[in-house]
Motif scaffolding. Structure first.
Motif, PDB file in Angstrom:
ATOM      1  N   ALA A   1       0.818  -1.761   0.076  1.00 51.89           N
ATOM      2  CA  ALA A   1      -0.059   0.254   0.055  1.00 51.89           C
ATOM      3  C   ALA A   1       1.253   1.480  -0.110  1.00 51.89           C
ATOM      4  O   ALA A   1       2.016   0.991   0.260  1.00 51.89           O
ATOM      5  CB  ALA A   1      -0.569  -0.461   1.207  1.00 51.89           C
ATOM      6  N   GLU A   2       0.468   1.960  -0.360  1.00 50.05           N
ATOM      7  CA  GLU A   2       1.456   3.573  -0.746  1.00 50.05           C
ATOM      8  C   GLU A   2       1.713   4.028   1.359  1.00 50.05           C
ATOM      9  O   GLU A   2       0.851   3.865   1.693  1.00 50.05           O
ATOM     10  CB  GLU A   2       0.009   4.841  -0.495  1.00 50.05           C
ATOM     11  CG  GLU A   2       0.750   5.725  -0.904  1.00 50.05           C
ATOM     12  CD  GLU A   2      -0.661   6.759  -1.548  1.00 50.05           C
ATOM     13  OE1 GLU A   2      -0.356   7.532  -2.245  1.00 50.05           O
ATOM     14  OE2 GLU A   2      -1.188   7.320  -0.805  1.00 50.05           O
ATOM     15  N   GLU A   3       2.692   4.595   1.006  1.00 49.34           N
ATOM     16  CA  GLU A   3       2.986   5.173   2.067  1.00 49.34           C
ATOM     17  C   GLU A   3       3.400   6.310   3.115  1.00 49.34           C
ATOM     18  O   GLU A   3       4.428   6.922   1.018  1.00 49.34           O
ATOM     19  CB  GLU A   3       4.697   4.375   2.683  1.00 49.34           C
ATOM     20  CG  GLU A   3       5.477   4.165   4.593  1.00 49.34           C
ATOM     21  CD  GLU A   3       6.600   3.489   4.725  1.00 49.34           C
ATOM     22  OE1 GLU A   3       6.854   4.174   4.850  1.00 49.34           O
ATOM     23  OE2 GLU A   3       6.594   3.103   3.186  1.00 49.34           O
ATOM     24  N   ILE A   4       2.787   7.078   3.431  1.00 43.68           N
ATOM     25  CA  ILE A   4       3.520   9.013   3.515  1.00 43.68           C
ATOM     26  C   ILE A   4       4.037   9.384   5.044  1.00 43.68           C
ATOM     27  O   ILE A   4       3.960   8.150   5.505  1.00 43.68           O
ATOM     28  CB  ILE A   4       1.597   9.457   3.600  1.00 43.68           C
ATOM     29  CG1 ILE A   4       1.926  10.841   3.390  1.00 43.68           C
ATOM     30  CG2 ILE A   4       1.118   8.978   4.997  1.00 43.68           C
ATOM     31  CD1 ILE A   4       0.835  11.733   3.210  1.00 43.68           C
ATOM     32  N   ARG A   5       4.470   9.760   4.383  1.00 39.25           N
ATOM     33  CA  ARG A   5       5.289  10.633   6.097  1.00 39.25           C
ATOM     34  C   ARG A   5       5.855  11.925   6.214  1.00 39.25           C
ATOM     35  O   ARG A   5       5.192  12.348   4.753  1.00 39.25           O
ATOM     36  CB  ARG A   5       7.089   9.597   6.264  1.00 39.25           C
ATOM     37  CG  ARG A   5       7.169   7.939   5.968  1.00 39.25           C
ATOM     38  CD  ARG A   5       6.627   7.459   7.799  1.00 39.25           C
ATOM     39  NE  ARG A   5       6.594   6.264   7.477  1.00 39.25           N
ATOM     40  CZ  ARG A   5       5.468   4.934   8.514  1.00 39.25           C
ATOM     41  NH1 ARG A   5       5.057   6.174   8.876  1.00 39.25           N
ATOM     42  NH2 ARG A   5       5.980   4.277   8.378  1.00 39.25           N
ATOM     43  N   TYR A   6       5.455  12.397   7.022  1.00 41.38           N
ATOM     44  CA  TYR A   6       5.480  13.578   7.486  1.00 41.38           C
ATOM     45  C   TYR A   6       6.865  13.348   8.530  1.00 41.38           C
ATOM     46  O   TYR A   6       6.277  12.793   9.972  1.00 41.38           O
ATOM     47  CB  TYR A   6       4.014  14.308   8.196  1.00 41.38           C
ATOM     48  CG  TYR A   6       3.977  15.747   8.273  1.00 41.38           C
ATOM     49  CD1 TYR A   6       4.631  16.250   7.368  1.00 41.38           C
ATOM     50  CD2 TYR A   6       3.368  15.639   9.631  1.00 41.38           C
ATOM     51  CE1 TYR A   6       4.479  18.037   7.423  1.00 41.38           C
ATOM     52  CE2 TYR A   6       3.520  17.266   9.825  1.00 41.38           C
ATOM     53  CZ  TYR A   6       3.913  18.224   8.998  1.00 41.38           C
ATOM     54  OH  TYR A   6       3.558  19.708   9.026  1.00 41.38           O
TER      55      TYR A   6
END
Length: 90
Positions: free
Chosen positions: A46-51
């Protein structure tokens, strides 16, 4: 989420999971093993997002020629890794 823009992005993309970690020996259980696992090349389904709320690091991602591309991330940066891309973090 501590950031309203991140909450909005999470809602727009239908993310059902969020985590906040501090990568520091005093706060991350099993710090050495965790950091080592971040550096191991891996892939997600799945897409991974990191902030990045604080500090900095590097995401290494594989390009279409199977070469590593290094991306420096720092406080305030947001990075999205597509599903199925090999990556690691330092």
């Amino acid at each position: 989420s501590p950031d309203p823009h991140l909450s909005e992005l999470r809602d727009e993309r239908g993310y059902s999971y969020a985590d906040i970690i501090t990568v520091h020996p005093d706060t991350l259980p099993e710090y050495e093993a965790k950091v080592e696992s971040f550096f191991e090349e891996h892939i997600h389904d799945a897409e991974e997002i990191r902030y990045v709320l604080g500090g900095s690091g590097y995401f290494d991602v594989r390009n279409e020629e199977d070469e590593w591309v290094r991306i420096h991330v720092k406080t305030g940066d947001l990075i999205t890794l597509p599903e199925g891309i090999y990556h690691r973090f330092t």
